[in-house]
Design an enzyme around this catalytic site. Structure first.
Site, PDB file in Angstrom:
ATOM      1  N   CYS A 110       0.811  -1.227   0.000  1.00 44.07           N
ATOM      2  CA  CYS A 110       0.000   0.000   0.000  1.00 44.07           C
ATOM      3  C   CYS A 110       0.843   1.275   0.000  1.00 44.07           C
ATOM      4  CB  CYS A 110      -0.955  -0.012   1.176  1.00 44.07           C
ATOM      5  SG  CYS A 110      -2.009  -1.479   1.164  1.00 44.07           S
ATOM      6  N   HIS A 235      -3.112   6.929   2.031  1.00 46.22           N
ATOM      7  CA  HIS A 235      -3.544   5.607   1.540  1.00 46.22           C
ATOM      8  C   HIS A 235      -5.030   5.433   1.842  1.00 46.22           C
ATOM      9  CE1 HIS A 235      -3.969   1.461   0.734  1.00 46.22           C
ATOM     10  NE2 HIS A 235      -3.937   1.062   1.994  1.00 46.22           N
ATOM     11  N   ASN A 265     -10.126  -0.566  -0.942  1.00 46.70           N
ATOM     12  CA  ASN A 265      -8.675  -0.509  -0.751  1.00 46.70           C
ATOM     13  C   ASN A 265      -7.990  -1.158  -1.954  1.00 46.70           C
ATOM     14  OD1 ASN A 265      -6.017  -0.822  -0.004  1.00 46.70           O
ATOM     15  ND2 ASN A 265      -6.466  -1.474   2.088  1.00 46.70           N
TER      16      ASN A 265
HETATM   17  O1  UT7 Z   1      -4.153  -1.484   3.237  1.00 46.06           O
HETATM   18  C1  UT7 Z   1      -3.406  -2.113   4.214  1.00 46.06           C
HETATM   19  C2  UT7 Z   1      -3.725  -1.581   5.513  1.00 46.06           C
HETATM   20  N1  UT7 Z   1      -5.006  -2.075   5.955  1.00 46.06           N
HETATM   21  C3  UT7 Z   1      -5.710  -1.362   6.808  1.00 46.06           C
HETATM   22  O2  UT7 Z   1      -5.318  -0.266   7.117  1.00 46.06           O
HETATM   23  C4  UT7 Z   1      -6.941  -1.960   7.402  1.00 46.06           C
HETATM   24  C5  UT7 Z   1      -6.959  -1.672   8.869  1.00 46.06           C
HETATM   25  N2  UT7 Z   1      -8.088  -2.223   9.593  1.00 46.06           N
HETATM   26  C6  UT7 Z   1      -9.361  -1.812   9.412  1.00 46.06           C
HETATM   27  O3  UT7 Z   1      -9.641  -1.007   8.533  1.00 46.06           O
HETATM   28  C7  UT7 Z   1     -10.431  -2.287  10.368  1.00 46.06           C
HETATM   29  O4  UT7 Z   1      -9.802  -2.951  11.446  1.00 46.06           O
HETATM   30  C8  UT7 Z   1     -11.450  -3.243   9.707  1.00 46.06           C
HETATM   31  C9  UT7 Z   1     -12.344  -2.460   8.765  1.00 46.06           C
HETATM   32  C10 UT7 Z   1     -10.731  -4.347   8.974  1.00 46.06           C
HETATM   33  C11 UT7 Z   1     -12.335  -3.861  10.789  1.00 46.06           C
HETATM   34  O5  UT7 Z   1     -12.942  -2.870  11.587  1.00 46.06           O
HETATM   35  P1  UT7 Z   1     -12.911  -3.013  13.174  1.00 46.06           P
HETATM   36  O6  UT7 Z   1     -13.726  -1.908  13.699  1.00 46.06           O
HETATM   37  O7  UT7 Z   1     -11.474  -3.077  13.594  1.00 46.06           O
HETATM   38  O8  UT7 Z   1     -13.676  -4.379  13.408  1.00 46.06           O
HETATM   39  P2  UT7 Z   1     -13.142  -5.716  14.081  1.00 46.06           P
HETATM   40  O9  UT7 Z   1     -12.113  -6.364  13.226  1.00 46.06           O
HETATM   41  O10 UT7 Z   1     -12.798  -5.457  15.500  1.00 46.06           O
HETATM   42  O11 UT7 Z   1     -14.452  -6.589  14.051  1.00 46.06           O
HETATM   43  C12 UT7 Z   1     -15.587  -6.247  14.839  1.00 46.06           C
HETATM   44  C13 UT7 Z   1     -16.631  -7.303  14.637  1.00 46.06           C
HETATM   45  C14 UT7 Z   1     -16.121  -8.729  14.842  1.00 46.06           C
HETATM   46  O12 UT7 Z   1     -17.124  -9.461  15.483  1.00 46.06           O
HETATM   47  P3  UT7 Z   1     -17.036  -9.723  17.075  1.00 46.06           P
HETATM   48  O13 UT7 Z   1     -15.765 -10.474  17.285  1.00 46.06           O
HETATM   49  O14 UT7 Z   1     -17.058  -8.377  17.713  1.00 46.06           O
HETATM   50  O15 UT7 Z   1     -18.285 -10.543  17.329  1.00 46.06           O
HETATM   51  C15 UT7 Z   1     -15.938  -9.244  13.434  1.00 46.06           C
HETATM   52  O16 UT7 Z   1     -16.074 -10.650  13.361  1.00 46.06           O
HETATM   53  O17 UT7 Z   1     -17.124  -7.263  13.291  1.00 46.06           O
HETATM   54  C16 UT7 Z   1     -17.074  -8.578  12.725  1.00 46.06           C
HETATM   55  N3  UT7 Z   1     -16.844  -8.427  11.283  1.00 46.06           N
HETATM   56  C17 UT7 Z   1     -17.848  -8.180  10.427  1.00 46.06           C
HETATM   57  N4  UT7 Z   1     -19.178  -8.050  10.607  1.00 46.06           N
HETATM   58  C18 UT7 Z   1     -19.930  -7.798   9.523  1.00 46.06           C
HETATM   59  C19 UT7 Z   1     -15.686  -8.465  10.595  1.00 46.06           C
HETATM   60  N5  UT7 Z   1     -15.922  -8.259   9.301  1.00 46.06           N
HETATM   61  C20 UT7 Z   1     -17.240  -8.089   9.164  1.00 46.06           C
HETATM   62  C21 UT7 Z   1     -18.087  -7.818   8.065  1.00 46.06           C
HETATM   63  N6  UT7 Z   1     -19.409  -7.682   8.282  1.00 46.06           N
HETATM   64  N7  UT7 Z   1     -17.612  -7.669   6.801  1.00 46.06           N
END
Ligand code: UT7
Length: 329
Positions: A110, A235, A265
């Site tokens: 990225c 990014h 992304n």
């Molecule tokens: O380009 C390279 C660099 N990449 C990045 O910069 C990405 C960085 N990370 C992020 O953008 C965020 O961490 C995400 C968008 C990937 C995730 O957001 P988050 O607020 O950190 O959510 P999380 O991973 O803590 O997940 C929260 C909940 C989980 O459920 P539980 O464990 O709380 O029951 C996940 O299983 O959301 C669940 N979850 C989803 N739910 C509905 C994960 N993906 C999904 C989904 N739809 N697509």
């Protein structure tokens, strides 16, 4: 030896196939509400190949700069999803566009486009090329498991390009900051033949911190303050990351380039896609200072402060200035 180089053209290319959050909702355990709230993404484009998208974006950037393919003496292609393991995808793009000179790929995920930008400026200042075509292109959808809601909703495909031309009267590149924390390289990986695995929360935390730190270092080296920046191009991974970083830097969102809502992304393509969209919208003018920051797998980062050189206002009189124009053989 030329003193510096300036960006004289830009272009982008996205696959025709639009995948909305509603489309994903229909086949994955996810919701439009979750995707928009957590990432800011509303739709993304999926399809094509890196070479085809890169060629189209490159062609548009050359047209915008008024530079013929034969005038290009170097192609630098940032990609982490090359068409083939060997040869470099830049070879196919070089052939498709009919370019002159050399070509090579850069893989810094990225942050790849900003690394490639620094390499391109370096090639110009070393006297290796007076005109460089610089492209960031990725088909990240090829690396994601379409059934994995954690990654399939985030990553997508696209390409953005710029033309860099030697300019003896303009520094062009004011400062850079490059870095990598390889001790954390296992936070975002994809094995050969495998699919992408990301520790999203930890990557998120680092993304905000590192974007702010790297952007600040580049600004400090250029002896500039955030208030001097006309356009911040971070990014495009997540709108929450972009807003948090801009907020901590003290750069208002009306001076931030955002396309993540409609592109998802796109890794190496994200910074040039956002830059090209801002330029297409006439948001940049001669003398404007642009801060670009990439961050991602590696965990690698790169920031660059450049002085924009051309008028982007649509209509007569816009376009490349002076000797960068279309008429030169
Ligand atoms: O380009 C390279 C660099 N990449 C990045 O910069 C990405 C960085 N990370 C992020 O953008 C965020 O961490 C995400 C968008 C990937 C995730 O957001 P988050 O607020 O950190 O959510 P999380 O991973 O803590 O997940 C929260 C909940 C989980 O459920 P539980 O464990 O709380 O029951 C996940 O299983 O959301 C669940 N979850 C989803 N739910 C509905 C994960 N993906 C999904 C989904 N739809 N697509």
């Amino acid at each position: 030896m030329p003193a510096g180089a300036v960006i004289t053209g830009w272009g982008s290319a996205l696959p025709d196939n639009v995948v909305t959050n509603a489309d994903l909702e229909a086949r994955l355990d996810t919701t439009d509400e979750w995707i928009v709230t957590r990432s800011g993404i509303r739709e993304r484009r999926i399809g094509g190949s890196v070479s085809a998208l890169a060629t189209e974006a490159g062609r548009r950037a050359l047209e915008r700069a008024g530079v013929s393919p034969a005038q290009v003496e170097l192609l630098v292609l940032a990609t982490c999803t090359p068409d083939l393991a060997v040869p470099a995808t830049s070879a196919a793009v070089h052939h498709a566009l009919g370019l002159s000179g050399g070509a090579f790929d850069v893989n810094a995920a990225c942050s790849g486009f900003v690394y490639a930008l620094v390499a391109a400026y370096g090639a110009v200042s070393a006297g290796a090329a007076r005109r460089v075509l610089l492209i960031g292109a990725d088909c990240v959808s090829l690396l994601t498991d379409p059934d994995d809601r954690a990654t399939a909703v985030l990553f997508a495909d696209g390409a953005g390009a710029v033309v860099l031309e030697a300019d003896d009267d303009d520094d062009g590149l004011l400062a850079v900051d490059l870095g990598v924390d390889g001790s954390a390289h296992d936070l975002l990986t994809c094995a050969h033949g495998g699919t992408m695995v990301m520790e999203g929360k930890e990557v998120f935390r680092r993304a905000v911190r590192v974007t702010v730190e790297s952007a600040t270092k580049a600004l400090d080296r250029a002896e500039l303050a955030p208030g001097d920046i006309a356009l911040f191009v971070p990014h495009q991974a997540n709108l929450r990351i972009i807003e948090a970083a801009a907020n901590r830097l003290g750069i208002p969102m009306d001076r931030v380039a955002v396309v993540v809502d409609r592109t998802g992304n796109t890794s190496s393509a994200s910074v040039p896609l956002a830059l090209a969209a801002a330029a297409d919208a006439g948001r940049l003018g001669p003398g404007d200072l642009v801060l670009m920051t990439g961050f991602g797998a590696g965990m690698a980062w790169a920031s660059a402060v450049v002085r924009w050189a051309v008028d982007t206002t649509p209509g007569p009189g816009s376009g490349p200035r002076g000797a960068s124009g279309a008429s030169e053989p």
